[in-house]
Design a protein around this motif. Structure first.
Motif, mmCIF file in Angstrom:
data_model
loop_
_atom_site.group_PDB
_atom_site.id
_atom_site.type_symbol
_atom_site.label_atom_id
_atom_site.label_comp_id
_atom_site.label_asym_id
_atom_site.label_seq_id
_atom_site.Cartn_x
_atom_site.Cartn_y
_atom_site.Cartn_z
ATOM 1 N N GLN A 29 0.814 -1.219 0.000
ATOM 2 C CA GLN A 29 0.000 0.000 0.000
ATOM 3 C C GLN A 29 0.853 1.276 0.000
ATOM 4 O OE1 GLN A 29 -2.075 -1.304 3.645
ATOM 5 N NE2 GLN A 29 -3.995 -1.128 2.515
ATOM 6 N N LEU A 30 2.176 1.112 0.004
ATOM 7 C CA LEU A 30 3.072 2.266 0.091
ATOM 8 C C LEU A 30 3.468 2.766 -1.297
ATOM 9 C CD1 LEU A 30 5.451 0.982 2.923
ATOM 10 C CD2 LEU A 30 3.372 2.348 3.173
ATOM 11 N N ASN A 31 3.852 4.040 -1.375
ATOM 12 C CA ASN A 31 4.366 4.573 -2.641
ATOM 13 C C ASN A 31 5.863 4.264 -2.766
ATOM 14 O OD1 ASN A 31 5.872 6.610 -1.243
ATOM 15 N ND2 ASN A 31 4.045 7.925 -1.180
ATOM 16 N N ASP A 32 6.434 4.596 -3.902
ATOM 17 C CA ASP A 32 7.835 4.232 -4.189
ATOM 18 C C ASP A 32 8.801 4.858 -3.176
ATOM 19 O OD1 ASP A 32 6.995 2.726 -6.281
ATOM 20 O OD2 ASP A 32 7.435 4.232 -7.827
ATOM 21 N N GLU A 33 8.569 6.105 -2.810
ATOM 22 C CA GLU A 33 9.461 6.784 -1.866
ATOM 23 C C GLU A 33 9.406 6.119 -0.492
ATOM 24 O OE1 GLU A 33 12.237 9.050 -0.166
ATOM 25 O OE2 GLU A 33 11.784 8.959 -2.319
ATOM 26 N N GLN A 34 8.213 5.745 -0.077
ATOM 27 C CA GLN A 34 8.054 5.078 1.222
ATOM 28 C C GLN A 34 8.701 3.693 1.204
ATOM 29 O OE1 GLN A 34 3.799 5.375 1.309
ATOM 30 N NE2 GLN A 34 3.790 7.264 2.531
ATOM 31 N N LYS A 35 8.575 2.997 0.074
ATOM 32 C CA LYS A 35 9.216 1.689 -0.038
ATOM 33 C C LYS A 35 10.741 1.826 0.014
ATOM 34 C CE LYS A 35 5.590 -0.726 -2.631
ATOM 35 N NZ LYS A 35 5.199 -1.356 -3.912
ATOM 36 N N LYS A 36 11.247 2.898 -0.557
ATOM 37 C CA LYS A 36 12.695 3.148 -0.516
ATOM 38 C C LYS A 36 13.155 3.352 0.928
ATOM 39 C CE LYS A 36 16.243 6.278 -2.325
ATOM 40 N NZ LYS A 36 16.511 7.511 -3.102
ATOM 41 N N GLN A 37 12.394 4.129 1.695
ATOM 42 C CA GLN A 37 12.727 4.340 3.113
ATOM 43 C C GLN A 37 12.703 3.025 3.879
ATOM 44 O OE1 GLN A 37 10.559 7.543 5.153
ATOM 45 N NE2 GLN A 37 10.015 8.365 3.153
ATOM 46 N N LEU A 38 11.707 2.218 3.543
ATOM 47 C CA LEU A 38 11.561 0.937 4.226
ATOM 48 C C LEU A 38 12.722 0.005 3.891
ATOM 49 C CD1 LEU A 38 9.330 0.136 6.158
ATOM 50 C CD2 LEU A 38 8.223 -1.108 4.311
#
Length: 529
Positions: free
Chosen positions: A118-127
């Motif tokens: 459910q996350l966007n690309d930027e959030q997935k990068k942080q994760l």
């Protein structure tokens, strides 16, 4: 209907389940803040863990041993197990519905519990950065094959199972990643967005298994039989026996398997081919496993407005100012009603006695004292100050055995005399006795309570404390501690106080009989556990 009619009785285990249902019902209550509702979900899950570890495990053991003996309710172990499973199967859907409702409500308040998908690309990068920096070094991946057997999992272990496809020849394999309970259950990647740790590990597991493609993964959690059977009468060294029992608890029979919802049954089949859990004790959930981990979200300071403001217990006269508590007790009996009134005076009572140069002796019973106990630290200080300190540390306090062993060793190292319970009984008494030299005489100070010597739980549970110099109570307290030291508890009778199992039942029956004789004027109000 007669007293022998089974319909007159509630089954103990099914009655307990109804209690836990009432806990879950509190999570439905829309009149309380959202994180308070989530707290009740966490409590419900923690309660259920203990129920399976002890109650269900005990019933399964009775059934496996061929024991069909029944109690007053006339239910056999197998009938009880069947009813328990039916109840929990029904309640699983209720639990999932409540969690989803709370989750949606929290999202409107800015607290989002999300899946990685459910996350966007930027959030997935942080994760991904979080995974590389904080998870990759400490999690343990295992490809299960002929040279890498399925690892042992301790009680309440949490892991994910994976199906892998070889990038070389396309063959399928199964693997596991163990997730340490020391890791945070949820990760906040940016303000208000929380992701469960198993979802993060599953998402980036390909970096753990470089030669494989991740086909599927599912989280799972096991519950083992944690009910220790201690043959006290046969023990030469009860401490050693208890220590061994604690080690055995980690290896008990697996009595429950919780699994996240899977696309197919292949991963469940893989897990259970090794664990061999009865299919009726496998629960598949569409919500996060390990509900006790929800306490992390409940305790999030940024969302404190979604909880009930903490209650501050009062310290009332004659203890409201900086008074000397032993002197105050000489002038007044003091009754405290926790958690509405502070537990601090009780802690102060022991700490003052530890420091008072005229105090000769402190004796206490300790059942559940907590991890960082100011009371036990005061007892250690008293022993180091050459006061006579006697502590009965109940090692059979379930799930506090390890903590109590730690404190018992610390007390002994300081020079205190430690008693390790009474064979065949648990000592639930909450009593402390301080003896002080006043002039040419000895003065006794007594604390009696319905609650444990634990400042943390004293802020939650309703209990009554009595601080007194009543000479009759003091005389009985001395007699009780002598009987605990000599092991003569079964033959001891007190004059003013009453002890179980030798006195309380007889007295209660006598009091009931008196009210029966009073006819329509008779009245009984009882609060008992």
């Amino acid at each position: 209907m007669t007293i022998n009619d089974s319909k007159m009785y509630f089954n103990r285990e099914l009655s307990w389940l109804k209690f836990n249902t009432r806990v879950l019902n509190e999570a439905k209550n829309t009149n309380i803040p959202l994180l308070e509702r989530l707290k009740f979900v966490a409590i419900y899950g923690t309660n259920l863990d203990e129920f399976y570890m002890i109650r269900v495990a005990g019933l399964k053991r009775l059934y496996a041993s061929g024991i069909t003996e029944v109690g007053a309710d006339k239910l056999t172990p197998l009938q009880q197990l069947k009813s328990i499973r039916e109840q929990l199967d029904k309640e699983k859907n209720v639990l999932e519905g409540i969690f989803k409702e709370i989750q949606d409500g929290l999202a409107k308040e800015g607290m989002h519990i999300k899946r990685v998908s459910q996350l966007n690309d930027e959030q997935k990068k942080q994760l991904h950065e979080y995974f590389i920096n904080y998870l990759y070094p400490v999690i343990v991946p295992v490809v299960v094959d002929a040279t890498h057997p399925f690892p042992h999992l301790n009680n309440l272990s949490f892991a994910i199972a994976l199906q892998l496809k070889s990038l070389h020849n396309g063959s399928l394999k199964f693997a596991m990643v163990r997730i340490s309970r020391l890791l945070s259950r949820f990760v906040e990647i940016e303000s208000g967005i929380f992701v469960a740790i198993e979802d993060i590990v599953g998402e980036f597991a390909s970096e753990l298994f470089g030669d494989y493609e991740i086909m599927n993964y599912v989280p799972f959690r096991i519950t083992r039989n944690a009910d220790m059977e201690i043959e006290e009468e046969e023990a030469d060294d009860f401490i050693e026996l208890m220590s061994e029992g604690l080690k055995t608890r980690r290896k008990g029979e697996v009595v429950r398997l919780e699994v996240g919802t899977d696309k197919d049954t292949s991963l469940l089949d893989f897990i259970n081919s090794h664990l061999k859990v009865d299919s009726k004790d496998i629960y598949m959930y569409r919500i996060p496993l390990n509900l006790s981990g929800l306490w992390e979200l409940v305790g999030s300071k940024a969302y404190a407005h979604l909880t009930i403001p903490p209650f501050n217990p009062k310290t009332l006269p004659p203890l409201h100012s900086n008074v000397e508590i032993l002197s105050t007790m000489e002038n007044h009996d003091i009754v405290l009603f926790h958690p509405y009134e502070s537990f601090d005076p009780v802690v102060n009572f022991i700490q003052s006695a530890a420091k008072d140069p005229d105090v000769l002796s402190i004796r206490m019973t300790l059942y559940r004292v907590g991890k960082n106990s100011p009371i036990v630290k005061a007892l250690i200080q008293a022993a180091e100050n050459n006061k006579q300190v006697t502590a009965l540390v109940e090692l059979k306090a379930r799930f506090d055995e390890e903590n109590n062993l730690h404190w018992a060793h610390s007390l002994e190292s300081a020079g205190a005399h430690v008693i390790y319970g009474v064979p065949g009984l648990k000592v639930h008494a909450k009593i402390a006795l301080v003896i002080k030299k006043v002039g040419n005489t000895l003065k006794e100070y007594v604390h009696l309570s319905t609650g444990n010597y634990n400042p943390s739980t004293a802020k939650i549970y309703t209990d009554i404390s009595l601080l007194t110099c009543n000479s009759a109570f003091a005389k009985d307290a001395i007699k009780l501690f002598h009987s605990l030291s000599t092991g003569s508890c079964y033959r001891t009778k007190l004059d003013c106080l009453m002890i179980a199992p030798t006195q309380i039942k007889t007295k209660i029956l006598e009091l009931i009989e008196n009210e029966i004789k009073a006819g329509t004027e008779g009245r009984i109000i009882m609060k008992c556990n």
